[in-house]
Design a protein around this motif. Structure first.
Motif, PDB file in Angstrom:
ATOM      1  N   LEU A  66      13.518   0.850  -0.733  1.00 53.43           N
ATOM      2  CA  LEU A  66      12.145   1.362  -0.759  1.00 53.43           C
ATOM      3  C   LEU A  66      12.111   2.822  -1.201  1.00 53.43           C
ATOM      4  CD1 LEU A  66      10.629  -0.156   2.532  1.00 53.43           C
ATOM      5  CD2 LEU A  66       9.989  -0.718   0.178  1.00 53.43           C
ATOM      6  N   LEU A  67      13.078   3.610  -0.711  1.00 50.62           N
ATOM      7  CA  LEU A  67      13.109   5.025  -1.068  1.00 50.62           C
ATOM      8  C   LEU A  67      13.403   5.198  -2.563  1.00 50.62           C
ATOM      9  CD1 LEU A  67      12.951   7.961  -0.216  1.00 50.62           C
ATOM     10  CD2 LEU A  67      15.358   7.847   0.464  1.00 50.62           C
ATOM     11  N   GLU A  68      14.325   4.407  -3.082  1.00 49.72           N
ATOM     12  CA  GLU A  68      14.630   4.485  -4.513  1.00 49.72           C
ATOM     13  C   GLU A  68      13.414   4.107  -5.352  1.00 49.72           C
ATOM     14  OE1 GLU A  68      19.356   3.664  -5.095  1.00 49.72           O
ATOM     15  OE2 GLU A  68      18.110   1.929  -4.645  1.00 49.72           O
ATOM     16  N   GLY A  69      12.706   3.066  -4.908  1.00 47.69           N
ATOM     17  CA  GLY A  69      11.497   2.667  -5.619  1.00 47.69           C
ATOM     18  C   GLY A  69      10.437   3.752  -5.579  1.00 47.69           C
ATOM     19  N   ALA A  70      10.319   4.420  -4.440  1.00 49.04           N
ATOM     20  CA  ALA A  70       9.342   5.501  -4.296  1.00 49.04           C
ATOM     21  C   ALA A  70       9.687   6.667  -5.216  1.00 49.04           C
ATOM     22  CB  ALA A  70       9.293   5.977  -2.847  1.00 49.04           C
ATOM     23  N   MET A  71      10.980   6.978  -5.352  1.00 45.31           N
ATOM     24  CA  MET A  71      11.384   8.075  -6.239  1.00 45.31           C
ATOM     25  C   MET A  71      11.175   7.686  -7.701  1.00 45.31           C
ATOM     26  SD  MET A  71      14.679   9.916  -4.437  1.00 45.31           S
ATOM     27  CE  MET A  71      15.707   8.455  -4.328  1.00 45.31           C
ATOM     28  N   ALA A  72      11.477   6.427  -8.033  1.00 47.06           N
ATOM     29  CA  ALA A  72      11.283   5.975  -9.414  1.00 47.06           C
ATOM     30  C   ALA A  72       9.811   6.019  -9.808  1.00 47.06           C
ATOM     31  CB  ALA A  72      11.832   4.553  -9.571  1.00 47.06           C
ATOM     32  N   ALA A  73       8.938   5.757  -8.826  1.00 44.78           N
ATOM     33  CA  ALA A  73       7.497   5.769  -9.110  1.00 44.78           C
ATOM     34  C   ALA A  73       6.902   7.165  -9.009  1.00 44.78           C
ATOM     35  CB  ALA A  73       6.774   4.831  -8.135  1.00 44.78           C
ATOM     36  N   GLY A  74       7.722   8.155  -8.657  1.00 43.85           N
ATOM     37  CA  GLY A  74       7.220   9.519  -8.547  1.00 43.85           C
ATOM     38  C   GLY A  74       6.449   9.788  -7.266  1.00 43.85           C
ATOM     39  N   LEU A  75       6.541   8.879  -6.299  1.00 42.10           N
ATOM     40  CA  LEU A  75       5.831   9.076  -5.028  1.00 42.10           C
ATOM     41  C   LEU A  75       6.600  10.007  -4.098  1.00 42.10           C
ATOM     42  CD1 LEU A  75       4.749   5.363  -4.424  1.00 42.10           C
ATOM     43  CD2 LEU A  75       3.334   7.246  -5.264  1.00 42.10           C
ATOM     44  N   VAL A  76       7.915  10.067  -4.257  1.00 39.61           N
ATOM     45  CA  VAL A  76       8.775  10.946  -3.467  1.00 39.61           C
ATOM     46  C   VAL A  76       9.736  11.623  -4.438  1.00 39.61           C
ATOM     47  CG1 VAL A  76      10.503  11.083  -1.634  1.00 39.61           C
ATOM     48  CG2 VAL A  76       8.636   9.439  -1.445  1.00 39.61           C
ATOM     49  N   SER A  77       9.913  12.918  -4.310  1.00 38.45           N
ATOM     50  CA  SER A  77      10.845  13.633  -5.177  1.00 38.45           C
ATOM     51  C   SER A  77      12.250  13.576  -4.582  1.00 38.45           C
ATOM     52  CB  SER A  77      10.416  15.089  -5.342  1.00 38.45           C
ATOM     53  OG  SER A  77      10.600  15.802  -4.132  1.00 38.45           O
ATOM     54  N   TYR A  78      13.255  13.753  -5.447  1.00 32.86           N
ATOM     55  CA  TYR A  78      14.627  13.750  -4.951  1.00 32.86           C
ATOM     56  C   TYR A  78      14.872  14.864  -3.928  1.00 32.86           C
ATOM     57  CZ  TYR A  78      19.681  14.216  -4.835  1.00 32.86           C
ATOM     58  OH  TYR A  78      20.975  14.332  -4.404  1.00 32.86           O
ATOM     59  N   PRO A  79      14.449  16.119  -4.202  1.00 33.63           N
ATOM     60  CA  PRO A  79      14.671  17.174  -3.188  1.00 33.63           C
ATOM     61  C   PRO A  79      13.977  16.855  -1.860  1.00 33.63           C
ATOM     62  CG  PRO A  79      14.133  18.146  -5.310  1.00 33.63           C
ATOM     63  CD  PRO A  79      13.883  16.674  -5.452  1.00 33.63           C
ATOM     64  N   ASP A  91       0.856  -1.193   0.000  1.00 31.40           N
ATOM     65  CA  ASP A  91       0.000   0.000   0.000  1.00 31.40           C
ATOM     66  C   ASP A  91       0.892   1.243   0.000  1.00 31.40           C
ATOM     67  OD1 ASP A  91      -1.740   2.093   0.518  1.00 31.40           O
ATOM     68  OD2 ASP A  91      -2.967   0.935   1.900  1.00 31.40           O
ATOM     69  N   ASP A  92       0.745   2.078  -1.031  1.00 32.07           N
ATOM     70  CA  ASP A  92       1.591   3.281  -1.131  1.00 32.07           C
ATOM     71  C   ASP A  92       1.441   4.186   0.088  1.00 32.07           C
ATOM     72  OD1 ASP A  92       2.569   2.445  -3.548  1.00 32.07           O
ATOM     73  OD2 ASP A  92       1.251   3.731  -4.754  1.00 32.07           O
ATOM     74  N   SER A  93       0.268   4.173   0.740  1.00 30.60           N
ATOM     75  CA  SER A  93       0.056   5.072   1.877  1.00 30.60           C
ATOM     76  C   SER A  93       0.927   4.699   3.071  1.00 30.60           C
ATOM     77  CB  SER A  93      -1.424   5.075   2.281  1.00 30.60           C
ATOM     78  OG  SER A  93      -1.798   3.843   2.867  1.00 30.60           O
ATOM     79  N   THR A  94       1.461   3.475   3.113  1.00 32.79           N
ATOM     80  CA  THR A  94       2.317   3.054   4.228  1.00 32.79           C
ATOM     81  C   THR A  94       3.794   3.137   3.885  1.00 32.79           C
ATOM     82  OG1 THR A  94       2.433   0.698   3.627  1.00 32.79           O
ATOM     83  CG2 THR A  94       0.514   1.423   4.919  1.00 32.79           C
ATOM     84  N   LEU A  95       4.114   3.621   2.692  1.00 36.25           N
ATOM     85  CA  LEU A  95       5.496   3.559   2.216  1.00 36.25           C
ATOM     86  C   LEU A  95       6.454   4.317   3.120  1.00 36.25           C
ATOM     87  CD1 LEU A  95       7.465   2.606   0.085  1.00 36.25           C
ATOM     88  CD2 LEU A  95       6.863   4.605  -1.297  1.00 36.25           C
ATOM     89  N   ARG A  96       6.118   5.558   3.434  1.00 40.08           N
ATOM     90  CA  ARG A  96       7.031   6.343   4.280  1.00 40.08           C
ATOM     91  C   ARG A  96       7.179   5.702   5.657  1.00 40.08           C
ATOM     92  NH1 ARG A  96       7.379  10.493   7.946  1.00 40.08           N
ATOM     93  NH2 ARG A  96       9.114  11.938   7.587  1.00 40.08           N
ATOM     94  N   THR A  97       6.086   5.177   6.180  1.00 41.45           N
ATOM     95  CA  THR A  97       6.149   4.503   7.475  1.00 41.45           C
ATOM     96  C   THR A  97       7.074   3.297   7.407  1.00 41.45           C
ATOM     97  OG1 THR A  97       3.925   5.223   8.074  1.00 41.45           O
ATOM     98  CG2 THR A  97       4.778   3.286   9.214  1.00 41.45           C
ATOM     99  N   ARG A  98       7.015   2.538   6.312  1.00 44.90           N
ATOM    100  CA  ARG A  98       7.872   1.364   6.174  1.00 44.90           C
ATOM    101  C   ARG A  98       9.344   1.760   6.044  1.00 44.90           C
ATOM    102  NH1 ARG A  98       6.310  -1.190   1.290  1.00 44.90           N
ATOM    103  NH2 ARG A  98       4.659   0.334   0.877  1.00 44.90           N
ATOM    104  N   ILE A  99       9.612   2.861   5.332  1.00 44.39           N
ATOM    105  CA  ILE A  99      10.990   3.342   5.237  1.00 44.39           C
ATOM    106  C   ILE A  99      11.524   3.679   6.626  1.00 44.39           C
ATOM    107  CG2 ILE A  99      12.453   5.217   4.386  1.00 44.39           C
ATOM    108  CD1 ILE A  99      10.578   5.354   1.927  1.00 44.39           C
ATOM    109  N   LEU A 100      10.731   4.412   7.407  1.00 40.39           N
ATOM    110  CA  LEU A 100      11.153   4.786   8.762  1.00 40.39           C
ATOM    111  C   LEU A 100      11.335   3.555   9.634  1.00 40.39           C
ATOM    112  CD1 LEU A 100       8.884   7.909   9.417  1.00 40.39           C
ATOM    113  CD2 LEU A 100      11.291   7.868   8.747  1.00 40.39           C
TER     114      LEU A 100
END
Length: 327
Positions: free
Chosen positions: A298-311, A275-284
């Motif tokens: 997980l963070l790289e996957g999130a950036m590749a999917a556009g869910l998290v920006s590099y900045p 579930d994308d909504s838990t992604l940041r929680t799982r990273i932490l």
């Protein structure tokens, strides 16, 4: 996240509604159709002489304070002055005051003068809870609380012996113990809460306790009662309740930094791991467990999917431990 937080606010506010008698219901309906503060004051002036029940007077006072606080305080002060031995009017007068120092000392005196009057305890416990939670409480009032630490706790315990199921007294004891760092005793007061309205109205304090102590048990015990109450009122469907519980449970585990228990919870509910909504929680969580490579994947996957920006990833201080990795 905003949707979930908005629901929690609604849940808390619904617990503040008072039950009204037919006369008080008439008052409420009459106020709702008014078009101005002056019209509402005319309604209040009509009903205030006809209402005698204490619960109804509390409802009238709630409306009046929103429209004309000074006039409301003056009217109840006059009632108290005319009947100084009437505990009901002493309580209502104290309840409308702005000064918590006068309220807390007045509450103590009211309990000692009339130890069987419930609303004296209610005023005292609510005022004490507010004082203990307010970071801007004046030093003089803090000194007063410290001076009366043992006697205040005795008054609350006296009230619980008379009304053993009263959650507002338990909440005041919770704040009292927590203010002294007595976390085990504070947690026990939370675990004993039963009234959904009191629990809903104070759930922010439950989260703050979890964050300060790492104790998640109060959430596990209390939040199901909130969910059951809102389902019974028709404000939440049983089908949606699991998603809300899981969202807030993960938030509670994150506040407590209880990463091992969170890992176990994800194992029990594998669908949450996709579930994308838990992604940041799982990273932490993986950072907290020192599983930095997994967190970075997980963070790289999130950036590749556009869910998290590099900045965004670079600026997030919670991700700082990942900077130790060459990647």
């Amino acid at each position: 996240m905003k949707k979930h937080l908005a629901l929690l606010l609604i849940l808390c506010l619904t617990g503040l509604v008072l039950s009204a008698s037919p006369l008080a219901t008439e008052l409420e309906n009459a106020i709702r159709v008014t078009q101005s503060a002056d019209q509402a004051l005319l309604v209040i002036a009509d009903y205030r002489e006809r209402i005698s029940d204490l619960d109804d007077l509390r409802i009238l006072q709630n409306y009046w304070m929103q429209i004309d606080a000074d006039g409301c305080r003056a009217w109840f002060a006059d009632k108290h002055a005319a009947q100084p031995e009437a505990s009901e009017f002493e309580y209502l007068w104290l309840r409308g005051l702005e000064d918590p120092a006068v309220q807390i000392s007045g509450g103590r005196a009211l309990i000692r003068r009339d130890p069987d009057f419930y609303w004296g305890y209610r005023l005292f416990s609510n005022t004490l809870s507010q004082i203990l939670q307010d970071p801007d409480t004046p030093d003089s009032l803090r000194e007063d609380i410290v001076t009366n630490l043992a006697s205040d706790r005795s008054l609350l315990q006296q009230g619980l012996r008379k009304w053993p199921g009263d959650d507002y007294l338990r909440l005041a004891l919770f704040h009292h113990h927590a203010s002294q760092g007595e976390n085990e005793a504070a947690e026990q007061q939370l675990l004993n809460l039963q009234d959904p309205a009191a629990i809903e109205a104070n759930f922010r304090q439950v989260f703050e306790f979890i964050e300060a102590t790492g104790k998640v048990r109060p959430f596990e015990v209390l939040y199901p009662k909130v969910i059951s109450s809102t389902i019974a009122r028709g404000e939440l469907t049983a089908a949606d309740s699991l998603a809300y519980y899981q969202f807030y449970y993960l938030e509670a585990l994150k506040m407590a930094a209880d990463w091992p228990r969170m890992l176990d919870y994800f194992a029990l509910h594998p669908g949450l791991k996709t579930d994308d909504s838990t992604l940041r929680t799982r990273i932490l969580m993986h950072i907290g467990l020192d599983q930095l490579e997994t967190a970075l994947n997980l963070l790289e996957g999130a950036m590749a999917a556009g869910l998290v920006s590099y900045p965004e990833a670079l600026a997030e201080e919670d991700y700082a431990p990942l900077r130790a990795l060459p990647r």
